[in-house]
Design a protein around this motif. Structure first.
Motif, PDB file in Angstrom:
ATOM      1  N   ASN A 252      79.761  -9.851  72.827  1.00  5.00           N
ATOM      2  CA  ASN A 252      80.261 -11.088  72.640  1.00  5.00           C
ATOM      3  C   ASN A 252      79.445 -11.969  73.379  1.00  5.00           C
ATOM      4  N   ALA A 253      78.878 -12.931  72.645  1.00  4.18           N
ATOM      5  CA  ALA A 253      77.601 -13.765  72.234  1.00  4.18           C
ATOM      6  C   ALA A 253      78.362 -15.057  72.072  1.00  4.18           C
ATOM      7  N   THR A 254      78.052 -16.121  73.039  1.00  2.00           N
ATOM      8  CA  THR A 254      79.417 -16.899  72.650  1.00  2.00           C
ATOM      9  C   THR A 254      77.737 -18.761  72.582  1.00  2.00           C
ATOM     10  N   ARG A 255      78.343 -19.851  72.374  1.00  2.28           N
ATOM     11  CA  ARG A 255      77.809 -20.688  72.449  1.00  2.28           C
ATOM     12  C   ARG A 255      77.141 -21.310  73.823  1.00  2.28           C
ATOM     13  N   ASP A 256      77.719 -20.995  74.783  1.00  2.00           N
ATOM     14  CA  ASP A 256      77.351 -20.672  76.148  1.00  2.00           C
ATOM     15  C   ASP A 256      76.903 -20.145  76.735  1.00  2.00           C
ATOM     16  N   SER A 257      77.103 -18.649  75.805  1.00  2.00           N
ATOM     17  CA  SER A 257      76.200 -17.330  76.527  1.00  2.00           C
ATOM     18  C   SER A 257      75.689 -16.908  75.640  1.00  2.00           C
ATOM     19  N   ARG A 258      74.577 -16.954  74.713  1.00  2.00           N
ATOM     20  CA  ARG A 258      73.648 -16.690  74.061  1.00  2.00           C
ATOM     21  C   ARG A 258      73.166 -15.102  74.224  1.00  2.00           C
ATOM     22  N   ILE A 259      72.917 -14.531  73.196  1.00  2.00           N
ATOM     23  CA  ILE A 259      72.240 -13.016  73.732  1.00  2.00           C
ATOM     24  C   ILE A 259      71.141 -13.065  73.176  1.00  2.00           C
ATOM     25  N   HIS A 260      69.831 -12.572  73.880  1.00  2.00           N
ATOM     26  CA  HIS A 260      68.474 -12.844  73.561  1.00  2.00           C
ATOM     27  C   HIS A 260      68.255 -11.399  73.190  1.00  2.00           C
ATOM     28  N   VAL A 261      67.889 -10.772  72.122  1.00  2.00           N
ATOM     29  CA  VAL A 261      67.485  -9.006  71.566  1.00  2.00           C
ATOM     30  C   VAL A 261      65.572  -8.724  71.560  1.00  2.00           C
ATOM     31  N   PHE A 262      65.577  -8.110  72.146  1.00  2.00           N
ATOM     32  CA  PHE A 262      64.369  -7.753  71.543  1.00  2.00           C
ATOM     33  C   PHE A 262      63.917  -6.520  71.321  1.00  2.00           C
ATOM     34  N   ALA A 263      64.082  -6.189  69.787  1.00  2.00           N
ATOM     35  CA  ALA A 263      64.027  -5.172  69.246  1.00  2.00           C
ATOM     36  C   ALA A 263      62.559  -4.001  69.371  1.00  2.00           C
ATOM     37  N   LEU A 264      62.866  -3.231  70.192  1.00  2.00           N
ATOM     38  CA  LEU A 264      61.677  -2.256  70.271  1.00  2.00           C
ATOM     39  C   LEU A 264      61.628  -1.023  69.782  1.00  2.00           C
ATOM     40  N   GLN A 265      60.795  -1.027  68.560  1.00  2.00           N
ATOM     41  CA  GLN A 265      60.443   0.120  67.355  1.00  2.00           C
ATOM     42  C   GLN A 265      59.562   0.557  68.384  1.00  2.00           C
ATOM     43  N   LEU A 266      59.908   1.935  68.211  1.00  2.00           N
ATOM     44  CA  LEU A 266      59.496   2.860  69.605  1.00  2.00           C
ATOM     45  C   LEU A 266      58.891   4.017  68.081  1.00  2.00           C
ATOM     46  N   ILE A 267      57.680   4.139  67.999  1.00  2.00           N
ATOM     47  CA  ILE A 267      56.905   4.892  66.947  1.00  2.00           C
ATOM     48  C   ILE A 267      55.942   5.965  67.807  1.00  2.00           C
ATOM     49  N   GLU A 268      56.204   7.385  67.435  1.00  2.00           N
ATOM     50  CA  GLU A 268      55.104   7.919  68.169  1.00  2.00           C
ATOM     51  C   GLU A 268      54.297   7.807  67.368  1.00  2.00           C
ATOM     52  N   LEU A 269      52.915   7.890  68.527  1.00  2.00           N
ATOM     53  CA  LEU A 269      51.117   7.854  68.132  1.00  2.00           C
ATOM     54  C   LEU A 269      50.424   9.305  68.515  1.00  2.00           C
ATOM     55  N   ILE A 270      49.020   9.407  67.763  1.00  2.00           N
ATOM     56  CA  ILE A 270      48.761  10.259  67.001  1.00  2.00           C
ATOM     57  C   ILE A 270      47.697   9.902  66.699  1.00  2.00           C
ATOM     58  N   GLY A 271      46.232  10.485  67.824  1.00  2.00           N
ATOM     59  CA  GLY A 271      45.366  10.474  67.388  1.00  2.00           C
ATOM     60  C   GLY A 271      44.936   9.546  68.516  1.00  2.00           C
ATOM     61  N   ARG A 272      45.479   8.939  69.177  1.00  2.00           N
ATOM     62  CA  ARG A 272      44.498   8.486  70.338  1.00  2.00           C
ATOM     63  C   ARG A 272      44.871   7.763  71.466  1.00  2.00           C
ATOM     64  N   ALA A 273      44.429   7.926  72.496  1.00  2.00           N
ATOM     65  CA  ALA A 273      44.703   7.842  74.141  1.00  2.00           C
ATOM     66  C   ALA A 273      46.002   6.885  74.551  1.00  2.00           C
ATOM     67  N   SER A 274      45.183   5.595  74.384  1.00  4.08           N
ATOM     68  CA  SER A 274      46.266   4.475  74.143  1.00  4.08           C
ATOM     69  C   SER A 274      47.178   4.137  73.600  1.00  4.08           C
ATOM     70  N   ALA A 275      48.280   3.456  73.915  1.00  3.35           N
ATOM     71  CA  ALA A 275      48.856   2.565  73.246  1.00  3.35           C
ATOM     72  C   ALA A 275      48.711   1.335  72.533  1.00  3.35           C
ATOM     73  N   ILE A 276      49.695   1.568  71.300  1.00  2.00           N
ATOM     74  CA  ILE A 276      49.346   0.526  70.867  1.00  2.00           C
ATOM     75  C   ILE A 276      50.487  -0.364  70.781  1.00  2.00           C
ATOM     76  N   ARG A 277      50.421  -1.882  71.100  1.00  3.48           N
ATOM     77  CA  ARG A 277      51.789  -2.176  71.376  1.00  3.48           C
ATOM     78  C   ARG A 277      51.485  -4.256  69.981  1.00  3.48           C
TER      79      ARG A 277
END
Length: 357
Positions: A252-277
């Motif tokens: 229930n987001a309102t004018r006085d109490s907003r919601i900031h959503v950080f939508a993080l898509q998680l994808i499996e990484l194949i073929g590399r040792a370090s993550a990509i962001r």
């Protein structure tokens, strides 16, 4: 025409061949396979062995080392399912067997006693310092032009000293072609080794404590009535979106109490040792980087949800990581974004078992 000119011209012609003919041909060959019928492991191994072998023979005939041909074949491989499958199958063999053998061969050629007898150690130290400064200063200058902070650019320059595998390959080619003496080869290998060894102590000695403010009561229960809520919503697939959106609407987001959503898509990484962001990108840019119909639909759905809610802002993020390190990436981003609420989906869906009546 001399041998040197022939080698240069033929190698340039081979590079053009890889760019304008080999890569499109590989893409056409890969896409001949119908969807839903993955390539067998035997076919992938034969495809890789034949391609690497032919390119190596061609560059050797051009007067260049065969490793250049193998490198160009890898560069010409189209990105996609086949490239990921090959990397997944070959990575363990390369890192577990071939690379140790290569490093053993490099160490066998090094003659440390020859340096001690014919060259002062001060000269070796000077080579190490100059090699380090070249990478650090060039990286700092490039980072300054790109708007990076001086400290971040300096750290990146120090970390660049660990990328020395290609340098060892070039040195190995040089000594095989008798372009380098054993003494010069040893000095350069020692310089590469020292440059790699000093990176971790320098980073640990110079980095400060995290500048993030740690909130002991950063929870929904302890939040203030008119305080914005920061939510990290992890999305592994399109099937996670309905439940996530229903939960966000229940907040229930309102004018006085907003919601900031950080939508993080998680994808499996194949073929590399370090993550990509990839963070803080527009939906079009993020969709273009992913190039997947399902992820494109996820981006569009989240954009539509934000348009329908005036008091909710959605920021698209992307992480490509192995399942073993994905939790670390989630915690790091949650701390960085100061999220008070984390939504985690199940990355595996249980199948429905039908029992006969």
């Amino acid at each position: 025409m001399g041998a040197t000119h022939w080698s240069m011209l033929s190698t340039a012609a081979f590079l053009l061949f890889c760019i304008y003919y080999l890569r499109p041909s590989l893409s056409w060959l890969i896409h001949r396979k119908p969807e839903g019928h993955p390539h067998s492991e035997f076919h992938l191994c034969c495809f890789l062995a034949i391609g690497v072998g032919l390119c190596g023979v061609l560059t050797d005939a051009c007067g260049t080392h065969p490793v250049i041909g193998a490198f160009m074949f890898g560069m010409s491989m189209p990105k996609g399912e086949v490239e990921s499958s090959i990397a997944d199958r070959v990575e363990g063999f390369v890192s577990g067997i071939l690379m140790p053998v290569f490093f053993a061969a490099v160490g066998h050629r090094v003659d440390v006693y020859g340096i001690a007898n014919g060259l002062p150690w001060a000269m070796v130290g000077l080579v190490v310092v100059l090699a380090c400064l070249a990478k650090v200063l060039s990286t700092v200058f490039a980072g300054y032009l790109c708007g990076m902070k001086c400290k971040e650019a300096l750290t990146l320059g120090v970390v660049m000293n660990t990328k020395s595998l290609l340098a060892l390959l070039i040195l190995e080619v040089g000594i095989q072609q008798k372009a380098l003496t054993t003494q010069t080869y040893t000095v350069m290998v020692v310089a590469v080794l020292v440059m790699t060894m000093i990176v971790t102590p320098i980073i640990l000695a110079t980095q400060r404590e995290s500048s993030f403010v740690m909130y002991k009561r950063r929870t929904i229960q302890k939040s203030r009535p008119k305080e914005d809520l920061r939510v990290l919503a992890c999305v592994h697939g399109q099937h996670n979106l309905p439940a996530i959106i229903n939960l966000l609407e229940a907040l229930n987001a309102t004018r006085d109490s907003r919601i900031h959503v950080f939508a993080l898509q998680l994808i499996e990484l194949i073929g590399r040792a370090s993550a990509i962001r990839v963070v803080q990108q527009s939906s079009k840019t993020l969709s273009r980087n992913l190039g997947n119909p399902e992820t494109d639909q996820i981006v569009a759905t989240l954009e539509n949800y934000m348009r329908r809610n005036d008091f909710v802002s959605v920021h698209q993020l992307l992480v490509r990581s192995a399942y073993s390190t994905m939790d670390e990436e989630i915690c790091s981003i949650a701390e960085e974004k100061r999220a008070a609420f984390i939504i985690l989906p199940f990355h595996k869906r249980q199948g429905i078992v039908w029992a006969p009546s």
